[in-house]
Design an enzyme around this catalytic site. Structure first.
Site, mmCIF file in Angstrom:
data_model
loop_
_atom_site.group_PDB
_atom_site.id
_atom_site.type_symbol
_atom_site.label_atom_id
_atom_site.label_comp_id
_atom_site.label_asym_id
_atom_site.label_seq_id
_atom_site.Cartn_x
_atom_site.Cartn_y
_atom_site.Cartn_z
ATOM 1 N N HIS A 83 0.831 -1.196 0.000
ATOM 2 C CA HIS A 83 0.000 0.000 0.000
ATOM 3 C C HIS A 83 0.870 1.252 0.000
ATOM 4 O O HIS A 83 2.042 1.207 0.397
ATOM 5 C CB HIS A 83 -0.929 -0.015 1.200
ATOM 6 C CG HIS A 83 -2.004 -1.044 1.094
ATOM 7 N ND1 HIS A 83 -2.999 -1.171 2.023
ATOM 8 C CD2 HIS A 83 -2.255 -1.990 0.150
ATOM 9 C CE1 HIS A 83 -3.817 -2.154 1.670
ATOM 10 N NE2 HIS A 83 -3.381 -2.666 0.538
ATOM 11 N N GLU A 85 0.843 3.826 1.894
ATOM 12 C CA GLU A 85 1.301 4.169 3.241
ATOM 13 C C GLU A 85 2.491 3.303 3.643
ATOM 14 O O GLU A 85 3.453 3.778 4.241
ATOM 15 C CB GLU A 85 0.161 3.971 4.258
ATOM 16 C CG GLU A 85 -1.103 4.739 3.947
ATOM 17 C CD GLU A 85 -2.106 3.982 3.090
ATOM 18 O OE1 GLU A 85 -3.302 4.308 3.168
ATOM 19 O OE2 GLU A 85 -1.721 3.065 2.336
ATOM 20 N N CYS A 111 -6.193 1.210 5.332
ATOM 21 C CA CYS A 111 -6.806 -0.028 5.796
ATOM 22 C C CYS A 111 -6.299 -0.320 7.215
ATOM 23 O O CYS A 111 -5.433 0.388 7.733
ATOM 24 C CB CYS A 111 -6.428 -1.174 4.849
ATOM 25 S SG CYS A 111 -4.691 -1.669 4.970
ATOM 26 N N CYS A 114 -2.412 -0.915 7.438
ATOM 27 C CA CYS A 114 -1.671 0.351 7.394
ATOM 28 C C CYS A 114 -1.934 1.177 8.652
ATOM 29 O O CYS A 114 -1.030 1.844 9.154
ATOM 30 C CB CYS A 114 -2.041 1.150 6.146
ATOM 31 S SG CYS A 114 -1.441 0.378 4.629
#
Length: 153
Positions: A83, A85, A111, A114
């Site tokens: 992801h 992040e 999410c 993260c």
């Protein structure tokens, strides 16, 4: 001489526009996400979602989650990509820069995976444009005292 008023974006608009630019590097077939860490109005690191270095991207292999009809927000472990992040956190770690006390700007809500990483990395505030179907992540941020704001023009 008459002074002209220049229309400048506020800081949230400025940093989120950069997050959108970063998201254009994404190789994800389902959702293009960009994120950046900011401290004292200075960009520390950026990240976008995509496969790890030297691993084929989904644009070449196809999306396993699509093939298996996995809904958004579920079974993250089946995704080839990291992801946005996560990539930003990893860039900071690779370069030995702490993001403790930083603010994160992202094109969408993180999410739960993260969220846990951002909490432990010491991110104090998150500014996003859109929600993600992950109530648990929102609950974790609230319990950890991480401020989450949805940016609206």
């Amino acid at each position: 001489m008459k002074k002209r008023k220049i229309k400048r974006p506020d800081w949230d608009e400025y940093f989120l526009s950069i997050a959108h630019l970063v998201s254009k590097r994404s190789t994800c077939l389902r959702r293009r996400v960009g994120a950046l860490f900011v401290k004292d109005k200075r960009i520390l690191f950026t990240g976008y979602n995509g496969a790890p270095t030297n691993i084929e991207h989904c644009e070449k292999t196809g999306c396993l989650r699509d093939k298996l009809r996995i809904p958004s927000g579920e079974r993250h472990e089946l995704c080839r990509g990291l992801h946005a992040e996560q990539n930003a956190i990893l860039q900071a770690a690779l370069h030995g820069v702490s993001v403790r006390g930083a603010k994160m700007y992202a094109t969408t809500q993180p999410c739960i995976i993260c969220a846990k990483m951002l909490i432990n990395a010491g991110i104090r505030e998150i500014v996003i444009e859109g929600r993600y179907p992950d109530k648990l992540a929102r609950d974790f941020f609230k319990k950890a005292g991480v401020k989450v704001r949805i940016f609206r023009k």
